[in-house]
Design a protein around this motif. Structure first.
Motif, mmCIF file in Angstrom:
data_model
loop_
_atom_site.group_PDB
_atom_site.id
_atom_site.type_symbol
_atom_site.label_atom_id
_atom_site.label_comp_id
_atom_site.label_asym_id
_atom_site.label_seq_id
_atom_site.Cartn_x
_atom_site.Cartn_y
_atom_site.Cartn_z
ATOM 1 N N ASN A 2 0.845 -1.195 0.000
ATOM 2 C CA ASN A 2 0.000 0.000 0.000
ATOM 3 C C ASN A 2 0.882 1.246 0.000
ATOM 4 O O ASN A 2 2.051 1.195 0.400
ATOM 5 C CB ASN A 2 -0.909 0.004 1.232
ATOM 6 N N ALA A 3 0.301 2.364 -0.429
ATOM 7 C CA ALA A 3 1.096 3.584 -0.514
ATOM 8 C C ALA A 3 0.211 4.822 -0.349
ATOM 9 O O ALA A 3 -0.986 4.791 -0.642
ATOM 10 C CB ALA A 3 1.828 3.664 -1.857
ATOM 11 N N CYS A 4 0.827 5.912 0.121
ATOM 12 C CA CYS A 4 0.123 7.192 0.202
ATOM 13 C C CYS A 4 1.116 8.316 -0.052
ATOM 14 O O CYS A 4 2.336 8.107 -0.050
ATOM 15 C CB CYS A 4 -0.549 7.368 1.569
ATOM 16 N N ALA A 5 0.580 9.527 -0.240
ATOM 17 C CA ALA A 5 1.438 10.669 -0.551
ATOM 18 C C ALA A 5 2.063 11.283 0.689
ATOM 19 O O ALA A 5 3.105 11.938 0.598
ATOM 20 C CB ALA A 5 0.631 11.733 -1.299
ATOM 21 N N VAL A 6 1.427 11.084 1.864
ATOM 22 C CA VAL A 6 1.956 11.728 3.072
ATOM 23 C C VAL A 6 2.268 10.653 4.115
ATOM 24 O O VAL A 6 3.168 9.860 3.918
ATOM 25 C CB VAL A 6 0.956 12.798 3.599
ATOM 26 N N ASN A 7 1.493 10.573 5.194
ATOM 27 C CA ASN A 7 1.818 9.673 6.302
ATOM 28 C C ASN A 7 0.939 8.417 6.319
ATOM 29 O O ASN A 7 -0.238 8.471 5.973
ATOM 30 C CB ASN A 7 1.642 10.409 7.637
ATOM 31 N N GLY A 8 1.524 7.302 6.764
ATOM 32 C CA GLY A 8 0.760 6.068 6.924
ATOM 33 C C GLY A 8 0.544 5.324 5.631
ATOM 34 O O GLY A 8 -0.587 5.205 5.149
ATOM 35 N N GLY A 9 1.620 4.781 5.065
ATOM 36 C CA GLY A 9 1.485 4.051 3.806
ATOM 37 C C GLY A 9 0.493 2.917 3.903
ATOM 38 O O GLY A 9 -0.335 2.700 3.018
ATOM 39 N N ALA A 10 0.545 2.159 5.007
ATOM 40 C CA ALA A 10 -0.419 1.080 5.226
ATOM 41 C C ALA A 10 -1.554 1.528 6.132
ATOM 42 O O ALA A 10 -2.728 1.297 5.840
ATOM 43 C CB ALA A 10 0.268 -0.134 5.833
#
Length: 804
Positions: free
Chosen positions: A449-457
């Motif tokens: 999983n991925a995100c642009a800021v905090n908390g990829g998962a």
């Protein structure tokens, strides 16, 4: 004398109620034109409604292919003033069948797809919708004994500003262009609803105060409503059972408010069951539920359904519920749907359960704030288990897999979040975003999983416990934190027995105060990435011995099975194996009873458990070491199992396990290994009918365990051939032929009519080979019946026959 009079009375009532006369209708009348006797005397198209109204309970009406228009005002309604108020009506106890060429002698000979029989509201200028009937069918106060089967219903246009009455209630003609159903419960089967349009509720069907209504094998295509329910709108306690239905291209066009349901809208009091249905390319405008919208206190039990390419302007492209609906949703697939919030599902209110569902490739189109590409949970407490969130996306909002808002307190267990991406410069929580309530996570896997800021998962802003989860290869934004887990520090986290590895730029990050933190028995690399203090004990920093990070799902292609790549592969006390002490070390939660696969964690005498979502140091055995086969036996319907082992004396015990779903296996046999024997056999004489899955479990010296590949086999039926000879019965008896019987024993025989009444109910005994049994039909009246034969292990056959 009294018994004789009573018998005579019963015989008289039977002759009145079950006359079962056939009526025939064609486009053009022929012969006597009465509709009686045969197709040669068929009534004409204009007589269809009169034939239905005049039929007696137990009669059937056979309608040949062609287009039929309403010619009278519907029974039970008043206030009609123009031909646009004309509609067909059904009659209690009368079954109306379409799909005939016009020369059949048996009901089983019709072909609904080939010989299209249409009930059409296009009574004016052909192709001009504004002069069509308001409702093609209007039913009032009928029961499930009124059957409509094998028709295409089209071209209704419910746009009337006036109203008509059912004698006790007034309703708008702008509702239910195909069918307007008041206080009724007809049976609808094998019908197609196409291009009906209502300016208010229910493009194809409007239900109000109906009871226990079954809809089976029906298709709803390109119907439109200006208000709720592009295909169907249900008001005031109208429970429906949908089975094997499809909804394609239906839509609501209303632009605002608490409205929607591109396919189905359901108000309070509707307790529905939906099974084996598909919802494709349905749309709700700036509102709720691209496919389904449940508004108010109701219940829904839904299984084995598919939601694809549906769209909602605001909430829940596949499914939306608000106001207290209680759902049980299992084995459903939400794929490639899109909404502003909750691309797959939106839930606000009620207590719902989701199990073995897949949410994949759904999109939340909001560019900021709330998201929920797969699932948006808003102020409710759903129980989510054994679900798969795969490749869902937010275009700028938070929580690509799942987004929890406000006081939402979901329970997510034995669930996988894979390759979900929260896009946009301010997006947090690629797999999961939580703020507000509590709930807990247990035995879950977060990977890629991925995100642009905090908390990829995982992005957390609450005290929500997270226990025995595995976080691998998730990514947060460059220069940000918590590729695996990010805690904003609001409430003091509870984080127990988890594995976090290979996440970037870091695995675990918390802004919480040391004294409020409960961080116990986890494995992640950054020894100094969290404050020291509080309940921070037992954490390790050792490379976990994953079985195969190059194949998360293993050779069987399925998550949560014994060959998953994120199993730990060694019995040594390292990297999270046997690293968690007995229950009680992590507050009131203890060890979860099972892992994500279903392996029991707390075996008797066991003094430790594994970190992460998987238990027991699985070593999937290479296929080159074991040959394992499962084939149907030549007689008796059993399954022959055989295997060979080249590991010599290393194997100490074999267990044969069986499953009916490929997920949950049960041991059916156990045998000690012989060091001098390398081939084994077992006959499964208790196998149920249908598709079965077998797996061989081997215990090796030293206590490690090996597993074969999962084999799929279909158990042969009890008998090869079942027939009624003849199936058009003119006498008191007929012959039941059951040939090629492979397992002797007793079966039950039931004869059921179209109203669900049982006429025969007794057992017969079958012997191996061919069997001929004389069935005494007694005084059964003329009509169509189904002979239902059921045997041991779930074997079942259903045969239609006709009594003349």
């Amino acid at each position: 004398m009294k018994p004789r009079y009573l018998l005579g009375l019963l015989m008289f009532l039977s002759s009145v109620s079950y006359g079962q006369t056939k009526h025939f209708v064609k486009q053009t009348a022929s012969g006597a034109g009465t509709g009686l006797g045969s197709w040669a005397n068929a009534a004409g198209a204009a007589q269809l409604q009169g034939i239905i109204a005049g039929a007696a309970s137990g009669d059937t009406v056979w309608v040949a292919m062609g287009v039929y228009h309403p010619t009278t005002y519907p029974a039970g309604f008043t206030g009609g003033t123009t031909t646009r108020d004309y509609a067909f009506a059904l009659t209690n106890g009368v079954a109306v069948y379409g799909g005939f060429a016009g020369n059949e002698t048996y009901l089983s000979q019709r072909n609904v797809s080939l010989y299209v029989t249409s009930l059409s509201g296009d009574i004016g200028v052909a192709g001009v919708i504004t002069d069509n009937c308001y409702h093609v069918i209007a039913t009032y106060n009928v029961t499930t004994t009124a059957i409509l089967d094998g028709f295409k219903i089209d071209s209704g246009y419910a746009n009337g500003g006036a109203s008509i009455s059912d004698g006790g209630q007034t309703f708008s003609q702008s509702e239910g262009a195909g069918i307007c159903d008041m206080k009724s419960q007809p049976t609808l089967a094998n019908c197609t609803f196409v291009a009906n349009q209502a300016t208010s509720e229910g493009g194809a069907i409007y239900f109000n105060n109906c009871n226990a209504l079954p809809i089976t094998n029906c298709t709803f295509t390109t119907n439109t409503a200006g208000g709720n329910g592009g295909a169907i709108s249900k008001e005031t306690s109208s429970p429906i059972t949908f089975t094997n239905c499809s909804f394609t291209g239906n839509q609501t066009t209303v632009a605002a408010g608490t409205t929607g349901g591109g396919a189905i809208y359901s108000a309070s009091g509707s307790n529905d069951v939906i099974t084996n249905c598909t919802f494709t390319n349905n749309k709700s405008a700036n509102a709720y539920g691209g496919a389904l919208f449940y508004n108010g206190t109701s219940t829904l039990t839904m299984s084995h359904c598919m939601f694809t390419q549906n769209n909602a302007g605001t909430y829940g492209a596949g499914l939306a519920d608000i106001g207290g609906t209680s759902f049980t949703v299992s084995n459903c697939n939400f794929n490639n749907n899109a909404a502003l919030y909750g691309g797959g599902i939106y839930s606000n209110g009620g207590s719902s359960t989701y199990a073995y569902d897949t949410l994949a490739n759904n999109t939340a189109t909001s560019t900021t704030g709330a998201g929920g590409g797969g699932f948006y949970v808003d102020g409710t407490n759903p129980i989510i288990s054994h679900c798969w969130f795969d490749a869902n996306v937010t275009n700028g909002g938070n929580g690509a897999g799942q987004y929890d808002n406000g006081s939402a307190s979901p329970t997510d267990s034995n669930t996988v979040f894979q390759a979900n991406i929260a896009k946009g410069t301010t997006s947090n929580g690629g797999g999961y975003y939580h703020t507000g309530g509590t709930g807990f996570f247990v035995n879950d896997v977060f990977v890629d999983n991925a995100c642009a800021v905090n908390g990829g998962a995982y992005y957390n802003n609450s005290s929500q416990p997270v226990e025995n989860c595995t976080f691998y290869n998730n990514t947060a934004g460059t220069g940000d934190h918590g590729g695996g887990y990010y805690d904003v520090g609001g409430s003091g986290i509870k984080f127990y027995n988890n594995i976090l590895w290979n996440n970037a730029p870091d695995n675990f990050y918390s802004l919480g105060a040391a004294g409020s933190m409960k961080l116990k028995y986890n494995n992640f690399p950054e020894a100094a990435s969290y404050p020291v203090g509080g309940s921070v004990v037992g954490n390790i920093h050792q490379t976990p011995p994953f079985y195969n990070t190059g194949s998360y799902v293993g050779a069987d292609g399925k998550w949560a099975t014994l060959d998953d790549g994120l199993h730990l592969t060694t019995a040594a006390d390292s990297g999270g194996v046997d690293a968690v002490p007995p229950s009680g070390t992590n507050g009131s939660y203890g060890w979860p009873g099972d892992d994500i696969v279903g392996t029991y964690r707390a075996d008797p005498g066991k003094d430790s458990a594994d970190m992460g979502a998987y238990e027991d140091g699985i070593i999937p055995l290479p296929l080159s070491l074991v040959q394992f086969t499962a084939v149907p036996a030549s007689e008796g319907g059993a399954i022959d199992l055989s295997w060979s082992v080249t590991a010599g004396g290393a194997v100490t015990r074999f267990q044969v396990t069986r499953s009916t779903d490929g997920i949950i296996f049960q041991t059916i046999a156990s045998e000690l290994a012989d060091p001098n024997q390398d081939t084994y056999q077992y006959v499964d004489n208790t196998a149920p009918d249908g598709v079965l899955y077998y797996r061989l479990v081997m215990t090796y010296a030293g206590g490690t365990t090996g597993y074969s590949a999962v084999l799929e086999v279909t158990r042969t039926s009890l008998a090869a051939s079942v027939q009624i000879r003849p199936n058009l019965v003119e006498q008191r008896s007929t012959t039941l032929y059951v040939g090629g019987v492979k397992q002797a024993g007793q079966v039950m025989i039931h004869a059921v009519d179209l109203m669900g009444r049982t006429w025969i109910n007794h057992p017969i005994t079958l012997t191996l080979g061919d069997n001929y049994t004389l069935l005494d039909l007694g005084d059964m009246p003329r009509g169509v019946y189904y002979l239902v034969i059921t045997g041991a292990n779930g074997w079942r056959r259903v045969l239609p026959f006709e009594k003349e």
